[in-house]
Design a protein around this motif. Structure first.
Motif, PDB file in Angstrom:
ATOM      1  N   LEU A   1      19.852   7.947  14.372  1.00  0.00           N
ATOM      2  CA  LEU A   1      20.084   7.641  12.962  1.00  0.00           C
ATOM      3  C   LEU A   1      19.335   6.383  12.534  1.00  0.00           C
ATOM      4  O   LEU A   1      18.841   6.310  11.401  1.00  0.00           O
ATOM      5  N   ALA A   2      19.253   5.382  13.415  1.00  0.00           N
ATOM      6  CA  ALA A   2      18.555   4.149  13.064  1.00  0.00           C
ATOM      7  C   ALA A   2      17.068   4.400  12.831  1.00  0.00           C
ATOM      8  O   ALA A   2      16.474   3.884  11.872  1.00  0.00           O
ATOM      9  N   VAL A   3      16.452   5.187  13.702  1.00  0.00           N
ATOM     10  CA  VAL A   3      15.026   5.517  13.520  1.00  0.00           C
ATOM     11  C   VAL A   3      14.832   6.289  12.222  1.00  0.00           C
ATOM     12  O   VAL A   3      13.882   6.030  11.456  1.00  0.00           O
ATOM     13  N   THR A   4      15.727   7.236  11.959  1.00  0.00           N
ATOM     14  CA  THR A   4      15.615   8.037  10.736  1.00  0.00           C
ATOM     15  C   THR A   4      15.745   7.171   9.484  1.00  0.00           C
ATOM     16  O   THR A   4      14.952   7.289   8.541  1.00  0.00           O
ATOM     17  N   VAL A   5      16.736   6.285   9.470  1.00  0.00           N
ATOM     18  CA  VAL A   5      16.934   5.413   8.309  1.00  0.00           C
ATOM     19  C   VAL A   5      15.764   4.453   8.146  1.00  0.00           C
ATOM     20  O   VAL A   5      15.293   4.204   7.028  1.00  0.00           O
ATOM     21  N   GLY A   6      15.262   3.907   9.260  1.00  0.00           N
ATOM     22  CA  GLY A   6      14.113   3.009   9.180  1.00  0.00           C
ATOM     23  C   GLY A   6      12.886   3.688   8.600  1.00  0.00           C
ATOM     24  O   GLY A   6      12.204   3.130   7.727  1.00  0.00           O
ATOM     25  N   MET A   7      12.605   4.890   9.057  1.00  0.00           N
ATOM     26  CA  MET A   7      11.464   5.626   8.522  1.00  0.00           C
ATOM     27  C   MET A   7      11.674   6.005   7.062  1.00  0.00           C
ATOM     28  O   MET A   7      10.730   5.958   6.257  1.00  0.00           O
ATOM     29  N   MET A   8      12.916   6.370   6.710  1.00  0.00           N
ATOM     30  CA  MET A   8      13.203   6.702   5.324  1.00  0.00           C
ATOM     31  C   MET A   8      12.970   5.507   4.409  1.00  0.00           C
ATOM     32  O   MET A   8      12.386   5.633   3.323  1.00  0.00           O
ATOM     33  N   LEU A   9      13.400   4.326   4.838  1.00  0.00           N
ATOM     34  CA  LEU A   9      13.164   3.122   4.040  1.00  0.00           C
ATOM     35  C   LEU A   9      11.680   2.828   3.905  1.00  0.00           C
ATOM     36  O   LEU A   9      11.208   2.396   2.842  1.00  0.00           O
ATOM     37  N   ALA A  10      10.937   3.045   4.987  1.00  0.00           N
ATOM     38  CA  ALA A  10       9.492   2.826   4.923  1.00  0.00           C
ATOM     39  C   ALA A  10       8.822   3.802   3.956  1.00  0.00           C
ATOM     40  O   ALA A  10       7.960   3.413   3.159  1.00  0.00           O
ATOM     41  N   ILE A  11       9.218   5.058   4.013  1.00  0.00           N
ATOM     42  CA  ILE A  11       8.635   6.066   3.117  1.00  0.00           C
ATOM     43  C   ILE A  11       8.906   5.712   1.659  1.00  0.00           C
ATOM     44  O   ILE A  11       7.999   5.685   0.820  1.00  0.00           O
ATOM     45  N   GLN A  12      10.174   5.444   1.343  1.00  0.00           N
ATOM     46  CA  GLN A  12      10.531   5.121  -0.035  1.00  0.00           C
ATOM     47  C   GLN A  12       9.947   3.781  -0.473  1.00  0.00           C
ATOM     48  O   GLN A  12       9.535   3.619  -1.634  1.00  0.00           O
ATOM     49  N   GLY A  13       9.917   2.812   0.447  1.00  0.00           N
ATOM     50  CA  GLY A  13       9.379   1.500   0.099  1.00  0.00           C
ATOM     51  C   GLY A  13       7.895   1.549  -0.220  1.00  0.00           C
ATOM     52  O   GLY A  13       7.438   0.961  -1.209  1.00  0.00           O
ATOM     53  N   ILE A  14       7.139   2.256   0.604  1.00  0.00           N
ATOM     54  CA  ILE A  14       5.700   2.370   0.364  1.00  0.00           C
ATOM     55  C   ILE A  14       5.435   3.115  -0.931  1.00  0.00           C
ATOM     56  O   ILE A  14       4.563   2.735  -1.731  1.00  0.00           O
ATOM     57  N   TYR A  15       6.199   4.188  -1.172  1.00  0.00           N
ATOM     58  CA  TYR A  15       6.028   4.958  -2.402  1.00  0.00           C
ATOM     59  C   TYR A  15       6.289   4.091  -3.633  1.00  0.00           C
ATOM     60  O   TYR A  15       5.543   4.143  -4.621  1.00  0.00           O
ATOM     61  N   THR A  16       7.354   3.278  -3.576  1.00  0.00           N
ATOM     62  CA  THR A  16       7.706   2.427  -4.717  1.00  0.00           C
ATOM     63  C   THR A  16       6.700   1.300  -4.902  1.00  0.00           C
ATOM     64  O   THR A  16       6.229   1.043  -6.027  1.00  0.00           O
ATOM     65  N   MET A  17       6.353   0.634  -3.815  1.00  0.00           N
ATOM     66  CA  MET A  17       5.444  -0.525  -3.919  1.00  0.00           C
ATOM     67  C   MET A  17       4.027  -0.109  -4.282  1.00  0.00           C
ATOM     68  O   MET A  17       3.273  -0.887  -4.883  1.00  0.00           O
ATOM     69  N   ARG A  18       3.661   1.129  -3.947  1.00  0.00           N
ATOM     70  CA  ARG A  18       2.324   1.607  -4.276  1.00  0.00           C
ATOM     71  C   ARG A  18       2.112   1.698  -5.787  1.00  0.00           C
ATOM     72  O   ARG A  18       0.989   1.581  -6.279  1.00  0.00           O
ATOM     73  N   ILE A  19       3.205   1.876  -6.542  1.00  0.00           N
ATOM     74  CA  ILE A  19       3.096   1.909  -8.001  1.00  0.00           C
ATOM     75  C   ILE A  19       2.546   0.594  -8.534  1.00  0.00           C
ATOM     76  O   ILE A  19       1.777   0.559  -9.502  1.00  0.00           O
ATOM     77  N   PHE A  20       2.914  -0.511  -7.869  1.00  0.00           N
ATOM     78  CA  PHE A  20       2.467  -1.836  -8.297  1.00  0.00           C
ATOM     79  C   PHE A  20       1.279  -2.339  -7.480  1.00  0.00           C
ATOM     80  O   PHE A  20       0.854  -3.489  -7.649  1.00  0.00           O
ATOM     81  N   GLY A  21       0.784  -1.502  -6.583  1.00  0.00           N
ATOM     82  CA  GLY A  21      -0.334  -1.913  -5.740  1.00  0.00           C
ATOM     83  C   GLY A  21       0.041  -2.981  -4.736  1.00  0.00           C
ATOM     84  O   GLY A  21      -0.811  -3.780  -4.325  1.00  0.00           O
ATOM     85  N   ALA A  22       1.323  -3.008  -4.336  1.00  0.00           N
ATOM     86  CA  ALA A  22       1.799  -4.063  -3.432  1.00  0.00           C
ATOM     87  C   ALA A  22       2.398  -3.478  -2.162  1.00  0.00           C
ATOM     88  O   ALA A  22       3.321  -4.051  -1.583  1.00  0.00           O
ATOM     89  N   GLU A  23       1.867  -2.343  -1.722  1.00  0.00           N
ATOM     90  CA  GLU A  23       2.455  -1.702  -0.546  1.00  0.00           C
ATOM     91  C   GLU A  23       2.314  -2.537   0.724  1.00  0.00           C
ATOM     92  O   GLU A  23       3.035  -2.331   1.698  1.00  0.00           O
ATOM     93  N   SER A  24       1.368  -3.499   0.720  1.00  0.00           N
ATOM     94  CA  SER A  24       1.202  -4.346   1.901  1.00  0.00           C
ATOM     95  C   SER A  24       2.401  -5.266   2.121  1.00  0.00           C
ATOM     96  O   SER A  24       2.574  -5.810   3.216  1.00  0.00           O
ATOM     97  N   HIS A  25       3.235  -5.442   1.083  1.00  0.00           N
ATOM     98  CA  HIS A  25       4.418  -6.307   1.193  1.00  0.00           C
ATOM     99  C   HIS A  25       5.694  -5.514   1.461  1.00  0.00           C
ATOM    100  O   HIS A  25       6.794  -6.075   1.350  1.00  0.00           O
ATOM    101  N   VAL A  26       5.561  -4.269   1.804  1.00  0.00           N
ATOM    102  CA  VAL A  26       6.740  -3.421   1.998  1.00  0.00           C
ATOM    103  C   VAL A  26       7.576  -3.884   3.184  1.00  0.00           C
ATOM    104  O   VAL A  26       8.787  -3.657   3.236  1.00  0.00           O
ATOM    105  N   THR A  27       6.955  -4.566   4.144  1.00  0.00           N
ATOM    106  CA  THR A  27       7.671  -5.011   5.336  1.00  0.00           C
ATOM    107  C   THR A  27       8.830  -5.926   4.989  1.00  0.00           C
ATOM    108  O   THR A  27       9.882  -5.889   5.643  1.00  0.00           O
TER     109      THR A  27
END
Length: 272
Positions: A76-102
């Motif tokens: 579950l931890a791996v799944t949640v971590g990957m899910m956050l990464a997927i959603q975070g990159i998708y959201t931050m890409r709108i502002f061109g700031a996906e490099s700060h998703v970490t």
């Protein structure tokens, strides 16, 4: 009965039902508080009274609550971590700031998702089992038999489970922190082309010890809630197998509800 009394009787009955439900809720909260106090009393004072909490029982509960839950927690931890990464990159890409998703991933996993997911998992897995075990023992009058033999049921049954929960749930939460961040890092590395070394450098740069302790502190509260709610529901079982099923379901629902509510209150108070 007059017409006016007939019209008021449903209202009066409703008020009576609300009052009775409130009284039952207050009594259950008081019973849970007494369980915590008695468990702590026997944990610290039992040895001086010649009735220590059995370490063998504590270790057995730790194995059941913690060690055997590692595979499902890791998945579950791996799944949640990957899910956050997927959603975070998708959201931050709108502002061109996906490099700060970490930054968002690190805070979300350590402060919120790892303790929350671990608490819910332990509530569904160990809290329900504890409620069922206490309920069956109560139906079979094994709890009464312990009292007749001069063995305090709280010392024998509740204290080991509570101590095991308080020790193992924070350990599982820390394990979930690491695995969740690793899962997110793998996806970030594949999607953004960032090396895992650079990813971990950013994580350690932004995370502080206070952030980790924030999640671990909540997990201790979650552990206490899971153990006490499970025991309280098991002790109040009525009937046979059907009664055990009802209190088991009730224990899981109450534990998860208490965890989510406590998580919100804890986050609100700490971040003020």
């Amino acid at each position: 009965m007059s017409e006016q009394e007939a019209e008021q009787s449903p209202v009066a009955k409703k008020i009576e039902d609300v009052g009775r439900t409130t009284l039952i809720g207050v009594s259950e909260i008081g019973y849970c508080a007494s369980l915590i106090w008695e468990s702590l009393y026997w944990a610290f004072m039992g040895k001086s009274m010649g009735q220590p909490v059995r370490l063998q029982s504590v270790f057995a509960q730790m194995m059941e609550t913690g060690i055997r839950a590692i595979p499902i927690v890791a998945m579950l931890a791996v799944t949640v971590g990957m899910m956050l990464a997927i959603q975070g990159i998708y959201t931050m890409r709108i502002f061109g700031a996906e490099s700060h998703v970490t930054i968002g991933i690190a805070f979300s996993v350590v402060r919120e998702f790892a303790p929350l997911i671990t608490g819910i998992l332990v509530a569904g897995r160990s809290g329900s089992a504890l409620a069922a075990r206490i309920g069956i023992m109560n139906i079979n009058q094994e709890v009464d038999a312990l009292s007749v033999m001069g063995i305090n049921p709280v010392r024998f049954l509740v204290a080991p489970a509570l101590l095991a929960m308080v020790i193992m749930v924070p350990c599982l939460t820390f394990f979930s922190d690491v695995i969740g961040l690793l899962g997110a890092g793998i996806y970030v590395s594949l999607d953004l082309g960032v090396s895992l070394a650079a990813y971990w450098d950013q994580v350690f740069e932004w995370l502080r010890v206070d952030d980790v302790m924030h999640g671990l502190g909540k997990s201790v509260l979650f552990a206490i809630l899971i153990a006490v709610i499970g025991v309280a529901n098991g002790a109040g079982v009525r009937g046979g197998a059907e009664g055990v099923g009802k209190v088991t379901t009730r224990a899981v629902v109450q534990s998860i509800s208490a965890i989510v509510l406590t998580d919100m209150l804890f986050a609100f108070m700490v971040t003020r």
